[in-house]
Design a protein around this motif. Structure first.
Motif, mmCIF file in Angstrom:
data_model
loop_
_atom_site.group_PDB
_atom_site.id
_atom_site.type_symbol
_atom_site.label_atom_id
_atom_site.label_comp_id
_atom_site.label_asym_id
_atom_site.label_seq_id
_atom_site.Cartn_x
_atom_site.Cartn_y
_atom_site.Cartn_z
ATOM 1 N N PHE A 76 30.406 33.149 68.486
ATOM 2 C CA PHE A 76 31.120 32.492 67.392
ATOM 3 C C PHE A 76 30.416 31.212 66.966
ATOM 4 C CE2 PHE A 76 33.992 28.937 66.414
ATOM 5 C CZ PHE A 76 34.387 29.337 65.152
ATOM 6 N N SER A 508 38.875 26.643 65.121
ATOM 7 C CA SER A 508 38.469 26.648 66.531
ATOM 8 C C SER A 508 38.859 27.966 67.173
ATOM 9 C CB SER A 508 39.156 25.495 67.267
ATOM 10 O OG SER A 508 39.005 25.663 68.663
ATOM 11 N N ILE A 509 37.971 28.485 68.015
ATOM 12 C CA ILE A 509 38.218 29.747 68.700
ATOM 13 C C ILE A 509 39.081 29.531 69.942
ATOM 14 C CG2 ILE A 509 36.205 29.745 70.246
ATOM 15 C CD1 ILE A 509 36.247 32.754 68.414
ATOM 16 N N VAL A 510 39.439 28.263 70.219
ATOM 17 C CA VAL A 510 40.100 27.937 71.493
ATOM 18 C C VAL A 510 41.607 28.182 71.487
ATOM 19 C CG1 VAL A 510 40.489 26.151 73.230
ATOM 20 C CG2 VAL A 510 38.279 26.309 72.078
ATOM 21 N N THR B 127 29.866 23.300 70.240
ATOM 22 C CA THR B 127 30.832 22.397 69.624
ATOM 23 C C THR B 127 32.183 22.606 70.308
ATOM 24 O OG1 THR B 127 31.569 24.040 68.006
ATOM 25 C CG2 THR B 127 29.654 22.697 67.402
ATOM 26 N N PRO B 128 33.109 21.648 70.150
ATOM 27 C CA PRO B 128 34.444 21.866 70.733
ATOM 28 C C PRO B 128 35.088 23.155 70.220
ATOM 29 C CG PRO B 128 34.233 19.618 69.884
ATOM 30 C CD PRO B 128 32.995 20.351 69.477
ATOM 31 N N GLU B 129 34.780 23.508 68.952
ATOM 32 C CA GLU B 129 35.386 24.709 68.357
ATOM 33 C C GLU B 129 34.903 25.986 69.040
ATOM 34 O OE1 GLU B 129 33.962 22.216 66.463
ATOM 35 O OE2 GLU B 129 35.915 21.363 65.936
ATOM 36 N N GLN B 130 33.736 25.908 69.707
ATOM 37 C CA GLN B 130 33.189 27.106 70.358
ATOM 38 C C GLN B 130 33.757 27.323 71.752
ATOM 39 O OE1 GLN B 130 29.020 26.036 69.449
ATOM 40 N NE2 GLN B 130 28.862 28.002 68.401
ATOM 41 N N GLY B 131 34.495 26.354 72.263
ATOM 42 C CA GLY B 131 35.229 26.564 73.502
ATOM 43 C C GLY B 131 34.390 26.460 74.758
ATOM 44 N N TYR B 132 34.962 26.983 75.819
ATOM 45 C CA TYR B 132 34.400 26.842 77.175
ATOM 46 C C TYR B 132 33.000 27.449 77.264
ATOM 47 C CZ TYR B 132 34.286 27.037 82.279
ATOM 48 O OH TYR B 132 33.959 26.860 83.595
#
Lengths: 589, 253
Positions: A76, A508-510, B127-132
């Motif tokens: 992503f 965000s993918i989170v 990025t923070p948006e891409q997560g862990y």
């Protein structure tokens, strides 16, 4: 080296709602049908029985019924200027796995999309002119209208035992139903569910403000029901363990106890579970699909030839298979050419969390997945696009789907995340908060698309699919305007404190947002902007059909399962009554 | 003042360390990010009385035994969950409900070992948006984070984390939450986020997972638990209090 198996007539890849409908409807043809499902077999008993199914940690927090991304995931990025990285754990959306697919763990909200959703471009241009459409927006019509699909919507609702109230029967508007819906031939098969306290408050507030609230169309049966196929449903228990769970009562419509057992009854049908399809193989002309390659549970590779192949995996899974198989031209945002991966879209949420005083008792834990009251006053084209400054609104609703405390312990913004003050706020607000939410449509854009990743691979050695997606100005305006409306409704409900919420921007993918991923293999009238013709048949490969939410040219402000199910019935009708009699393209290019 | 603060285990531990003057020595032998190896040489002598020889060991936590955490780590986790959700007049604390044992079992099991995590490289921060994006399972992350924080606390307070007063523990937790402490091995926010997530999960999950002992967290908020069937109640109980003794899954089998 793949072991080549004996040819079959029809091969179905993925056995959820659409694969199940197609397998069941083709049983009468006497054709030899094989379905390949990447996950395992499941049944209500013993897999979803009570009390074990009422386990929030296992099912809601740990995603027991969902795709395991250890084996295959996506990468992503928000835009082409970034390097995509793997979605290493599930978050923003939760694709299913196993027999019944996401149809097992959905909430059961079963819409007919609005007429505008089927003809978004034509109706927008007719009303507002071309200029209102942003230059990077791929606003496209469906190749069929709401009226074309009406009988199939009806069929799917009856299969699912949908509980609701019609707002438009044969053009007659009915107060209490959704007056904005397209004309229906018939009422819902079951009456609406019992409204929870928060919904009673929301309905009153919406009416006070001049809006048109109505009960969500819910495939959580409001009473005992037998569908036209003779399948019995139990009455919904309002247990509050619905989304992300299987249903112990067979009250929430699911393919695993409706269409799939009927397909399995057919002696010419064979289901192979734990079978992962790696690709579809074409012949030398690249115009004919000849077989699929798949791995069984032991990792043995097989080639299964078939005359007709239906891709009926999850939306993202279908696009993944097309890209791996080299079917259709992959979309290239630089040139605007190509179709596979084009028009990937999503949804935007947000809204308001309404906190009430302690005298307002909601009993939020008495809930059901689709239990909610909705209004479409700001959805589709039911409002003025010019005045609003955006295209494609959203349904605004107050839902009461349960209050499982790991994931639902609302506290007002500004509360500490831990410690004694946090705990006090949790206790003070647990049963005195309601959510007024927007389910916002997301349009398709030149820069949002699916492709293959150049770096990362799945455990089978295939490149991962890469998602390039961000919310654009049109949607950012929409989510903010809709959140303001939700705040107004929360105020009218008597909230003493209101938190206004919008989804994270950039996307965000989170955090979990919505398992309503759409597009990537859209249907249309023009092969230069669609993968499939109006019967969901691949333009380039006529013996291959693709179902599911990947076919939508853009997303709507509504849950997708209604049109996904209706289109499966529509497509299998065309297969049975047209294609099988004369195999070949059903629409001339 | 929390009950933990008053417990004999804590006082005993601090007194023990003071008496023998070993706190500083223990700290100086802790390698950066590697408390596990230190345990083998230092911890047994001081760890045993803390967990198995005091009244504190008779708490619910002591009923289970630790499967994943070593004796220093379990002391840290008990103190951490006690700080994140303390026992107070509102309701029970996470420690007394067994949340440390919940976390221990989660770390020892499939979740902790990353059974649903994609862990193929290459690894980049993103990025923070891409997560862990860490190459660590939850159990590896928690273990490394505990070691990092332990080193920090030794350096700044000359104590173990569980040896601190309730006030000092809360200050360290607040600094982790506010990202005021930069940990050498794991990103502070990622470690703290997982620790908090696990604590809240254990507090509210079905008691069969080891936390939420006697369904006390459910009782506190009024969640009736797993025995959920309300088709005859939803209408009559609109805007009326519904009180039922919560049931866990094991209570209903």
């Amino acid at each position: 080296m793949a072991t080549k198996l004996n040819a079959v007539d029809v091969l179905i890849v993925g056995l959820g709602w659409t694969g199940g409908i197609i397998a069941k409807e083709l049983a009468s043809t006497k054709l030899k049908i094989v379905a390949l499902e990447r996950g395992g077999p499941r049944d209500t008993n013993p897999d979803f029985i009570d009390p074990q199914i009422h386990d929030e940690l296992r099912y809601a927090a740990r995603h027991d019924l969902m795709q395991n991304v250890r084996r295959e995931t996506i990468t992503f990025r928000n835009s082409e200027s970034q390097t995509a990285l793997p979605m290493r754990q599930l978050g923003s959306f939760l694709p299913g796995q196993g027999v019944g697919g996401a149809g097992v763990h959905w909430n059961g909200v079963t819409w007919r999309w609005l007429e505008w959703d089927h003809q978004a471009r034509t109706r927008t241009v007719d009303k507002y002119g071309e200029k209102i459409i942003p230059s990077d927006m791929h606003l496209q019509d469906w190749p069929i209208t709401y009226d074309d699909l009406e009988p199939y919507y009806d069929k799917f609702e009856k299969t699912c035992g949908t509980s609701g109230k019609a707002g438009n029967i044969n053009g007659r508007k009915i107060d209490g139903g959704n007056i904005f819906e397209g004309s229906r031939k018939d009422e819902y098969p079951n009456p609406p569910m019992i409204a929870a306290q928060s919904m009673v408050m929301f309905e009153k507030a919406a009416r006070n403000l001049g809006y048109h609230p109505f009960p969500n169309p819910s495939s959580n049966a409001s009473r005992d029901y037998v569908n036209p196929d003779g399948v019995a449903f139990g009455q919904c228990h309002y247990c509050g363990f619905c989304e992300r769970f299987g249903c112990e009562a067979n009250a929430k419509a699911s393919p695993h106890f409706t269409v799939i057992p009927l397909a399995v009854k057919n002696p010419n049908f064979e289901l192979r579970t734990n079978s992962i399809v790696l690709k579809v193989n074409l012949d030398s002309t690249r115009k004919k699909a000849v077989s699929v390659t798949y791995l069984d549970a032991r990792g043995r590779e097989f080639e299964q030839p078939a005359d007709l192949i239906v891709l009926s995996a999850y939306a993202l899974g279908n696009v993944n298979l097309l890209l791996h198989s080299g079917i259709g031209e992959p979309y290239d945002p630089a040139t605007g050419k190509g179709v596979v991966g084009r028009n990937y879209a999503y949804q935007c949420g947000g809204g308001a969390t309404a906190f009430f005083d302690k005298k307002t008792i909601l009993n939020r834990f008495m809930g059901a997945g689709a239990l909610g009251t909705c209004m479409d006053d700001f959805n589709g084209d039911n409002y003025d696009f010019v005045k609003a400054g955006y295209i494609g609104g959203g349904g605004i609703s107050c839902s009461n789907s349960g209050a499982r405390p790991i994931q639902s312990h609302p506290t007002p913004r500004g509360t500490p995340r831990w410690g004694s003050d946090w705990k006090k706020a949790v206790v003070d607000n647990y049963d005195h908060a309601a959510s007024v939410g927007n389910q916002g449509a997301v349009m398709a854009y030149r820069q949002n698309y699916l492709s293959l990743d150049p770096t990362y691979t799945d455990v089978f050695g295939r490149p991962l699919m890469r998602m390039t997606f961000n919310f654009q100005d049109n949607e950012i305006k929409q989510m903010n305007a809709q959140a303001d409306i939700c705040v107004t409704l929360a105020k009218e409900m008597g909230a003493t404190k209101i938190d206004r919420n919008v989804p994270p921007v950039p996307y965000s993918i989170v955090p979990y947002q919505s398992t309503h991923n759409t597009g990537g293999a859209v249907f249309g009238a023009d092969p230069s902007t669609s993968v499939l013709n109006k019967y969901l048949q691949v333009w380039d490969v006529p013996n291959l059909f693709v179902t599911g939410a990947c076919v939508f040219p853009q997303n709507a402000g509504k849950n997708p399962t209604g049109p996904v199910g209706a289109l499966a019935y529509w497509a299998v009708d065309a297969i049975k009554n047209q294609y099988l009699k004369n195999p070949g393209p059903l629409v001339d290019t | 003042m929390s009950t933990r603060d008053k417990s004999q285990g804590d006082v005993g531990r601090r007194d023990f360390l003071k008496l023998f003057g070993v706190a500083g020595a223990a700290a100086s032998t802790l390698p950066l990010g590697g408390s596990a190896s230190a345990n083998e040489t230092v911890a047994p002598a001081i760890g045993k009385p803390r967990h198995h020889g005091t009244d504190a060991a008779k708490s619910h936590a002591g009923d289970w035994g630790y499967e994943f955490f070593n004796v220093d780590e379990s002391g840290f986790i008990e103190a951490a969950v006690d700080t994140l959700i303390p026992s107070d007049s509102t309701g029970p604390g996470a420690k007394e409900l067994g949340v440390a044992n919940y976390i221990d079992r989660q770390m020892a099991g499939g979740y902790g070992k990353g059974d649903r995590l994609y862990l193929e490289g290459p690894f980049g921060e993103g990025t923070p948006e891409q997560g862990y994006q860490l190459p660590m399972t939850p159990s590896e992350l928690i273990r490394a984070g505990i070691a990092d924080v332990s080193v920090y606390v030794q350096k700044n307070h000359k104590s173990t984390f569980d040896g601190l007063s309730a006030k000092d523990r809360a200050a360290v937790i607040a600094d982790l939450d506010g990202k005021k402490i930069e940990l050498p091995t794991v990103p502070t926010a990622t470690f703290f986020g997982l620790l908090l997530q696990l604590t809240i999960e254990g507090y509210f999950a079905d008691p069969m997972y080891g936390g939420n002992k006697d369904r006390a967290a459910w009782k506190m908020i009024g969640f009736p638990g797993a025995g959920a069937m309300y088709m005859d109640e939803i209408e009559p109980f609109r805007n009326k209090p519904y009180t039922a003794e919560p049931k866990g899954i094991q209570d209903l089998i």
